[in-house]
Design an enzyme around this catalytic site. Structure first.
Site, PDB file in Angstrom:
ATOM      1  CE  LYS A 112      -4.248  -1.963   1.682  1.00 32.32           C
ATOM      2  NZ  LYS A 112      -5.444  -1.868   2.471  1.00 32.32           N
ATOM      3  CE  LYS A 195      -5.876  -7.747  -2.285  1.00 30.78           C
ATOM      4  NZ  LYS A 195      -6.352  -7.487  -0.958  1.00 30.78           N
ATOM      5  CE  LYS A 198     -10.759   0.459  -0.962  1.00 31.75           C
ATOM      6  NZ  LYS A 198     -10.201  -0.566  -0.071  1.00 31.75           N
TER       7      LYS A 198
HETATM    8  N1  AQP Z   1      -9.744 -10.729  -3.707  1.00 33.80           N
HETATM    9  C1  AQP Z   1     -10.097 -11.130  -2.510  1.00 33.80           C
HETATM   10  N2  AQP Z   1     -10.351 -12.441  -2.276  1.00 33.80           N
HETATM   11  C2  AQP Z   1     -10.728 -12.872  -1.043  1.00 33.80           C
HETATM   12  N3  AQP Z   1     -10.879 -12.051   0.029  1.00 33.80           N
HETATM   13  C3  AQP Z   1     -10.638 -10.736  -0.147  1.00 33.80           C
HETATM   14  N4  AQP Z   1     -10.705  -9.674   0.683  1.00 33.80           N
HETATM   15  C4  AQP Z   1     -10.362  -8.557  -0.001  1.00 33.80           C
HETATM   16  N5  AQP Z   1     -10.068  -8.872  -1.282  1.00 33.80           N
HETATM   17  C5  AQP Z   1     -10.228 -10.208  -1.418  1.00 33.80           C
HETATM   18  C6  AQP Z   1     -11.108  -9.749   2.087  1.00 33.80           C
HETATM   19  O1  AQP Z   1     -12.154  -8.825   2.302  1.00 33.80           O
HETATM   20  C7  AQP Z   1     -12.137  -8.431   3.675  1.00 33.80           C
HETATM   21  C8  AQP Z   1     -12.318  -6.951   3.802  1.00 33.80           C
HETATM   22  O2  AQP Z   1     -11.187  -6.334   3.288  1.00 33.80           O
HETATM   23  P1  AQP Z   1     -10.772  -4.872   3.571  1.00 33.80           P
HETATM   24  O3  AQP Z   1     -11.646  -4.163   4.499  1.00 33.80           O
HETATM   25  O4  AQP Z   1      -9.309  -4.898   3.811  1.00 33.80           O
HETATM   26  O5  AQP Z   1     -11.110  -4.344   2.189  1.00 33.80           O
HETATM   27  P2  AQP Z   1     -10.201  -3.663   1.264  1.00 33.80           P
HETATM   28  O6  AQP Z   1      -8.826  -3.531   1.791  1.00 33.80           O
HETATM   29  O7  AQP Z   1     -10.989  -2.487   0.914  1.00 33.80           O
HETATM   30  O8  AQP Z   1     -10.159  -4.701   0.090  1.00 33.80           O
HETATM   31  P3  AQP Z   1      -9.164  -4.550  -1.052  1.00 33.80           P
HETATM   32  O9  AQP Z   1      -9.891  -4.512  -2.322  1.00 33.80           O
HETATM   33  O10 AQP Z   1      -8.167  -5.646  -0.878  1.00 33.80           O
HETATM   34  O11 AQP Z   1      -8.540  -3.144  -0.817  1.00 33.80           O
HETATM   35  P4  AQP Z   1      -7.154  -2.626  -1.253  1.00 33.80           P
HETATM   36  O12 AQP Z   1      -7.155  -2.618  -2.734  1.00 33.80           O
HETATM   37  O13 AQP Z   1      -7.107  -1.260  -0.650  1.00 33.80           O
HETATM   38  O14 AQP Z   1      -6.145  -3.572  -0.705  1.00 33.80           O
HETATM   39  C9  AQP Z   1     -10.806  -8.913   4.250  1.00 33.80           C
HETATM   40  O15 AQP Z   1     -11.037 -10.032   5.070  1.00 33.80           O
HETATM   41  C10 AQP Z   1     -10.017  -9.308   3.038  1.00 33.80           C
HETATM   42  O16 AQP Z   1      -9.127 -10.369   3.311  1.00 33.80           O
END
Ligand code: AQP
Length: 332
Positions: A112, A195, A198
């Site tokens: 990040k 993966k 977002k």
């Molecule tokens: N691709 C994924 N497959 C399985 N689980 C996933 N999670 C996120 N992406 C995947 C799980 O979702 C939960 C909530 O995650 P969060 O609050 O950390 O959400 P996030 O960070 O907004 O999700 P992103 O898309 O992964 O964000 P960025 O791009 O900012 O890193 C968690 O349990 C996570 O494991």
């Protein structure tokens, strides 16, 4: 009942399919068998810049989606992280027993902060995993339902709990990750090597649950597969097809071998068309239910108030014990 704790960020306008299949779906199931605490983690959200008005709206939106997905405030404790001040309070204590090098090894921070530019990343982003440690330990959670990307943070939680218990006496329960193998990682539809996320996915590779169902169907139909035509689950050789099979199987409860049989000799078009229909059937009522909750902010606020009260009762007890153990003089 064993206890579970998990959280989700309010930053994204909509949950994506990875959030749902990797985490939220398990939350819904676990509220039946566990003493479940789920929160919208607004303290985590501000580790990257947020517009205050949007953050408030997104916090309600996240909760509306959790309810639309099937969380029932009578079966679980649903709350907003900042409504329970003990999270920030215990996080400070845990910060003070974490090594700088140890925190530097967290891959999520590396990923990040690289995206933001190392100089612009906040100290909050750096210590975010330690806040997560506090989140989990406050509730003495036995299990933490998350996606694979969070495994390292649960390991850190176990390490710090062990350290604290060793140094100050038994205080915290050691949690285990609750990660279902099949849905631990949902991949980008356009680039099945990464993966679904977002921040990293291309718009076409990311399924946002609140998008127009038609747009979602289109994304499924244009998902990347391979030049072969055989429908077979094989993550190494056929990551795109395997990802579609995982999504299909989880949303319908059909086993992957059954799907392989069903689509034998049929080609990718048939699989994608059917999966597009399944996705539309899933997201259409999800969007409607989310909107119903958003239209009723009073109900949401009363769910939060009740949730925070239940959460604080547990969190305050753990915090008081931890404060006493580290040697803070009790306030009279
Ligand atoms: N691709 C994924 N497959 C399985 N689980 C996933 N999670 C996120 N992406 C995947 C799980 O979702 C939960 C909530 O995650 P969060 O609050 O950390 O959400 P996030 O960070 O907004 O999700 P992103 O898309 O992964 O964000 P960025 O791009 O900012 O890193 C968690 O349990 C996570 O494991």
């Amino acid at each position: 009942r064993p206890r579970v704790l998990s959280g989700i960020q309010p930053t994204a306008g909509s949950f994506h399919l990875g959030n749902y299949l990797g985490a939220v779906r398990q939350w819904v199931a676990l509220q039946e068998t566990h003493d479940a605490f789920y929160m919208v983690v607004d303290l985590h959200a501000i580790t990257v810049p947020q517009d205050p008005k949007e953050l408030r709206a997104n916090t309600r939106l996240a909760a509306a989606q959790l309810l639309a997905a099937g969380l029932d405030p009578d079966r679980c404790t649903l709350f907003v992280q900042s409504h329970v001040p003990e999270h920030a309070q215990l996080a400070w204590v845990m910060n003070c027993i974490t090594g700088f090098g140890e925190a530097s090894r967290m891959t999520q921070f590396k990923d990040k902060s690289a995206k933001q530019g190392a100089d612009r990343a906040s100290v909050g982003l750096f210590t975010y995993p330690i806040l997560q440690v506090a989140d989990i330990l406050l509730y003495q959670a036995h299990e933490v339902p998350v996606g694979e990307d969070q495994r390292q943070h649960i390991e850190l939680t176990r390490d710090l709990a062990t350290r604290f218990n060793g140094r100050f006496g038994d205080t915290f329960t050691l949690p285990k990750p609750y990660i279902l193998k099949e849905t631990a990682k949902i991949y980008d539809l356009q680039d099945p090597a990464v993966k679904m996320s977002k921040s990293a996915s291309t718009p076409k590779g990311l399924i946002n649950l609140l998008d127009e169902p038609k747009a979602t169907a289109k994304k499924v139909k244009s998902a990347v597969t391979d030049t072969d035509t055989v429908i077979r689950y094989d993550v190494a050789e056929k990551p795109g097809v395997s990802n579609l099979l995982t999504i299909y199987s989880t949303l319908t409860g059909t086993g992957i071998p059954e799907l392989e049989e069903k689509y034998a000799g049929k080609g990718y078009g048939a699989l994608k068309t059917d999966l597009a229909d399944i996705m539309v059937d899933f997201v259409t009522p999800f969007r409607e239910r989310t909107q119903q909750y958003l239209d009723d902010p009073e109900t949401l606020d009363s769910i939060f108030a009740k949730g925070a009260e239940k959460a604080r009762a547990v969190a305050a007890e753990t915090l008081a014990q931890a404060y006493e153990r580290v040697g803070f003089l009790p306030a009279k």
